[in-house]
Write a protein that holds these residues in place. Structure first.
Motif, PDB file in Angstrom:
ATOM      1  N   ASN A  35      28.216  36.861  38.086  1.00  0.00           N
ATOM      2  CA  ASN A  35      29.287  37.384  38.937  1.00  0.00           C
ATOM      3  C   ASN A  35      28.840  37.627  40.376  1.00  0.00           C
ATOM      4  O   ASN A  35      29.477  38.366  41.112  1.00  0.00           O
ATOM      5  CB  ASN A  35      29.876  38.667  38.343  1.00  0.00           C
ATOM      6  CG  ASN A  35      30.686  38.370  37.105  1.00  0.00           C
ATOM      7  OD1 ASN A  35      31.218  37.268  36.940  1.00  0.00           O
ATOM      8  ND2 ASN A  35      30.772  39.328  36.206  1.00  0.00           N
ATOM      9  N   VAL A  44      35.676  41.908  40.585  1.00  0.00           N
ATOM     10  CA  VAL A  44      35.647  42.473  39.241  1.00  0.00           C
ATOM     11  C   VAL A  44      34.374  43.309  39.029  1.00  0.00           C
ATOM     12  O   VAL A  44      34.406  44.343  38.365  1.00  0.00           O
ATOM     13  CB  VAL A  44      35.797  41.362  38.168  1.00  0.00           C
ATOM     14  CG1 VAL A  44      34.604  40.438  38.149  1.00  0.00           C
ATOM     15  CG2 VAL A  44      36.035  41.949  36.809  1.00  0.00           C
ATOM     16  N   ASN A  47      34.753  46.635  41.046  1.00  0.00           N
ATOM     17  CA  ASN A  47      35.692  47.517  40.339  1.00  0.00           C
ATOM     18  C   ASN A  47      35.085  48.096  39.070  1.00  0.00           C
ATOM     19  O   ASN A  47      35.343  49.245  38.728  1.00  0.00           O
ATOM     20  CB  ASN A  47      36.988  46.767  40.017  1.00  0.00           C
ATOM     21  CG  ASN A  47      37.784  46.456  41.266  1.00  0.00           C
ATOM     22  OD1 ASN A  47      37.713  47.156  42.267  1.00  0.00           O
ATOM     23  ND2 ASN A  47      38.541  45.370  41.211  1.00  0.00           N
ATOM     24  N   ARG A  48      34.264  47.310  38.386  1.00  0.00           N
ATOM     25  CA  ARG A  48      33.621  47.804  37.163  1.00  0.00           C
ATOM     26  C   ARG A  48      32.699  48.981  37.479  1.00  0.00           C
ATOM     27  O   ARG A  48      32.669  49.972  36.748  1.00  0.00           O
ATOM     28  CB  ARG A  48      32.830  46.680  36.486  1.00  0.00           C
ATOM     29  CG  ARG A  48      32.149  47.155  35.229  1.00  0.00           C
ATOM     30  CD  ARG A  48      31.489  46.041  34.444  1.00  0.00           C
ATOM     31  NE  ARG A  48      30.716  46.636  33.366  1.00  0.00           N
ATOM     32  CZ  ARG A  48      29.455  46.360  33.122  1.00  0.00           C
ATOM     33  NH1 ARG A  48      28.811  45.473  33.849  1.00  0.00           N
ATOM     34  NH2 ARG A  48      28.813  46.961  32.146  1.00  0.00           N
TER      35      ARG A  48
END
Length: 195
Positions: A35, A44, A47-48
């Motif tokens: 990622n 993502v 945000n995680r």
């Protein structure tokens, strides 16, 4: 109402040692998942981090906080790389520490105050920082360890080395003697640090 916050909130988010550790831990996982396709993480992943910090510590952490702290970590990494690239500094890979003698320390801290937290002290989470903000680190499907590399690949382009050749012996001697002098310099540096 707090400065720059939504209505009803007055407490600013503060990074603590446990939240910093969790931040790096999650981003290392995200980098290993692939990622981090370039030098930045996917939304993502950001945000995680914010969600997990909220779940674990019950403090409001937004993606903006994570992005700002990632910038801070990148700045710290840049300072570390700059120091390691300058002459007069040693590196202890076991302690993850940039070393220098007292005279070098005093002179460099006078001109570059921001270097002080990284000199003669173990750098917290150095390996994690390498994965999260290091530019030359392979991630995701491109990451390979020595175990993954097949050294016996049957490469037909390889040429056997004649070890009985006089030129080869001369090169081996030069290489081994340069390694010895590096070891002597490292031992000398360690004794200066110990004093």
């Amino acid at each position: 109402m707090g400065k720059g916050n939504k209505e009803g909130t007055s407490k600013q988010f503060r990074w603590t040692k446990p939240t910093e550790h969790l931040f790096l831990e999650i981003l290392v996982e995200e980098a290993q998942k692939g990622n981090k396709p370039s030098n930045t993480f996917k939304a993502v992943s950001i945000n995680r981090v914010a969600e997990v910090i909220f779940e674990r510590f019950q403090v409001q952490c937004d993606a903006k906080h994570v992005e700002n702290y990632l910038r801070t970590i990148k700045n710290q990494w840049q300072i570390i790389c700059t120091i390691r690239g300058e002459s007069g500094f040693g590196w202890d890979d076991y302690m993850k520490m940039i070393m220098c003698d007292r005279a070098t320390y005093d002179s460099i801290v006078m001109t570059h105050k921001k270097y002080e937290p990284f000199l003669n002290k173990s750098i917290d989470h150095y390996d994690e920082m390498t994965l999260v903000v290091g530019k030359d680190m392979a991630t995701g499907s491109f990451a390979r360890t020595f175990v993954d590399i097949d050294l016996d690949d049957g490469n037909q382009d390889s040429v056997p080395i004649d070890c009985d050749n006089e030129e080869t012996k001369e090169v081996i001697t030069k290489v081994s003697s340069s390694g010895t002098s590096k070891r002597k310099r490292k031992i000398a540096q360690e004794s200066v640090v110990d004093e």
